[in-house]
Motif scaffolding. Sequence first.
Motif, mmCIF file in Angstrom:
data_model
loop_
_atom_site.group_PDB
_atom_site.id
_atom_site.type_symbol
_atom_site.label_atom_id
_atom_site.label_comp_id
_atom_site.label_asym_id
_atom_site.label_seq_id
_atom_site.Cartn_x
_atom_site.Cartn_y
_atom_site.Cartn_z
ATOM 1 N N THR A 94 -0.580 -4.042 6.651
ATOM 2 C CA THR A 94 -0.933 -2.619 6.650
ATOM 3 C C THR A 94 0.314 -1.766 6.514
ATOM 4 O O THR A 94 0.364 -0.818 5.722
ATOM 5 N N VAL A 97 1.703 -1.712 2.932
ATOM 6 C CA VAL A 97 0.944 -0.826 2.039
ATOM 7 C C VAL A 97 1.313 0.631 2.320
ATOM 8 O O VAL A 97 1.627 1.403 1.402
ATOM 9 N N LEU A 133 -5.122 -0.412 -7.504
ATOM 10 C CA LEU A 133 -5.014 -0.003 -6.095
ATOM 11 C C LEU A 133 -6.391 0.168 -5.471
ATOM 12 O O LEU A 133 -6.628 -0.246 -4.330
ATOM 13 N N VAL A 137 -7.227 -2.478 -2.360
ATOM 14 C CA VAL A 137 -7.328 -1.970 -0.989
ATOM 15 C C VAL A 137 -8.748 -1.535 -0.644
ATOM 16 O O VAL A 137 -9.317 -1.957 0.369
ATOM 17 N N PHE A 141 -10.335 -5.128 0.597
ATOM 18 C CA PHE A 141 -10.084 -5.066 2.039
ATOM 19 C C PHE A 141 -11.287 -4.528 2.814
ATOM 20 O O PHE A 141 -11.522 -4.924 3.959
ATOM 21 N N THR A 283 3.127 -2.695 -3.568
ATOM 22 C CA THR A 283 1.860 -2.543 -2.847
ATOM 23 C C THR A 283 0.797 -3.479 -3.415
ATOM 24 O O THR A 283 0.078 -4.166 -2.674
ATOM 25 N N ALA A 287 -1.060 -6.571 -1.495
ATOM 26 C CA ALA A 287 -2.512 -6.597 -1.319
ATOM 27 C C ALA A 287 -3.185 -7.727 -2.090
ATOM 28 O O ALA A 287 -4.126 -8.357 -1.593
ATOM 29 N N LEU A 314 -7.598 0.140 8.153
ATOM 30 C CA LEU A 314 -8.326 0.315 6.891
ATOM 31 C C LEU A 314 -8.315 1.765 6.426
ATOM 32 O O LEU A 314 -8.016 2.061 5.260
ATOM 33 N N MET A 317 -4.888 2.826 5.146
ATOM 34 C CA MET A 317 -4.554 2.275 3.827
ATOM 35 C C MET A 317 -5.342 2.951 2.708
ATOM 36 O O MET A 317 -4.790 3.291 1.661
ATOM 37 N N VAL A 318 -6.632 3.161 2.947
ATOM 38 C CA VAL A 318 -7.470 3.822 1.936
ATOM 39 C C VAL A 318 -6.978 5.254 1.689
ATOM 40 O O VAL A 318 -6.885 5.707 0.541
ATOM 41 N N VAL A 321 -3.815 5.176 -0.405
ATOM 42 C CA VAL A 321 -4.102 4.851 -1.805
ATOM 43 C C VAL A 321 -4.581 6.088 -2.567
ATOM 44 O O VAL A 321 -4.070 6.416 -3.646
#
Length: 355
Positions: A94, A97, A133, A137, A141, A283, A287, A314, A317-318, A321
């Motif tokens: 995490t 990223v 990406l 992610v 994920f 990244t 991932a 989560l 990371m989202v 992105v």
Amino acid sequence: MGNKVFFILLAAGLPLSVIGSLLHWPSVIMFGIYCLTIIALASFMGRATESLAVVMGPRIGGLLNATFGNAVELIISIFSLKAGLVGVVLASLTGSVLGNLLLVAGLSFFMGGVKFKRQKFNVFDARHNAGLLIFAVVVAFVIPEVFSLDMSESETMSLSVGISITMIALYLAALFFKLVTHRGVYQPSEKGGGAAHHDEEEPEWSKKAAIAILAAATVAVAYVSEKLVHTFHEVGQAFGWTELFIGVIIVAIVGNAAEHASAIIFAFKNKMDIAVEIAVGSTLQVAMFVAPVLVLVSLLFPTKMPLVFSLPELISMVSAVFLMIIISNDGETNWFEGLTLLAAYVIMGIGFYLL
């Protein structure tokens, strides 16, 4: 001046790492020595990959930088898995990223933007990377997290293995697409960002010397990383750091030090194609390759690692992105956009520290 500092750190750090380990010095002291030694080694890896980037071009140079930068974290993570620290490994993924998309890219955009009003990079690469990406992610994920709610541990692990194999296959296909079948197809007629001038610059080291330095530094990093992992528990207790914070912030920053330094240097030289390739390419590699490989490697150890992150991990990371895609999708950047990425990283860092 900076190179001398890293040389001194390395010359002192490596012997102290060995001596301190043999004499069983306090974990907190050894944690600091190991971190500084890894950062010094990472600087040499960064300089070696910069030399290779001059010789081989921005795409391959950026890919090499991301690969050897991630080799540090992969090594740390494998030893962490062996020690049963699955939480630290997931948190460090995490952190990688978030660190690459927000800290590395943010510092690169900010430092480059302070010197240059506008910096351009390949918009076609930016749009291609945006799709990957989202897949890496948001899709790969989030899916295990959602499906694992109604699955047993063994079923979740089977799902994670299946997703990991799929992600590795797609990552290799993406490299084949970018470096073989469509190499140069999406290069703009006017090469922005100063990347067009890489052939005019003299590399610091020859190709053979750079590869030799990369190999030697990677071996040294493996040794120091194995020692570093064994200090996490006592250091966490001493400073009040959680396993999550150590993984997301500390391990991620130390493990990605080579990329941090290189991307900023390239941005300051107005070589944004390489800087973006390092940040985003790293990244994607974390991932789509590092994380899946760690899932498969964990099958060799008593404690298995499913590809299931916590909800804060989560969402962070989202968010990173989507923020990166929105900022980079036009193929140009400035210091304020870099500052925006850095602000997002600080906010998430505070959250993980207090969690």
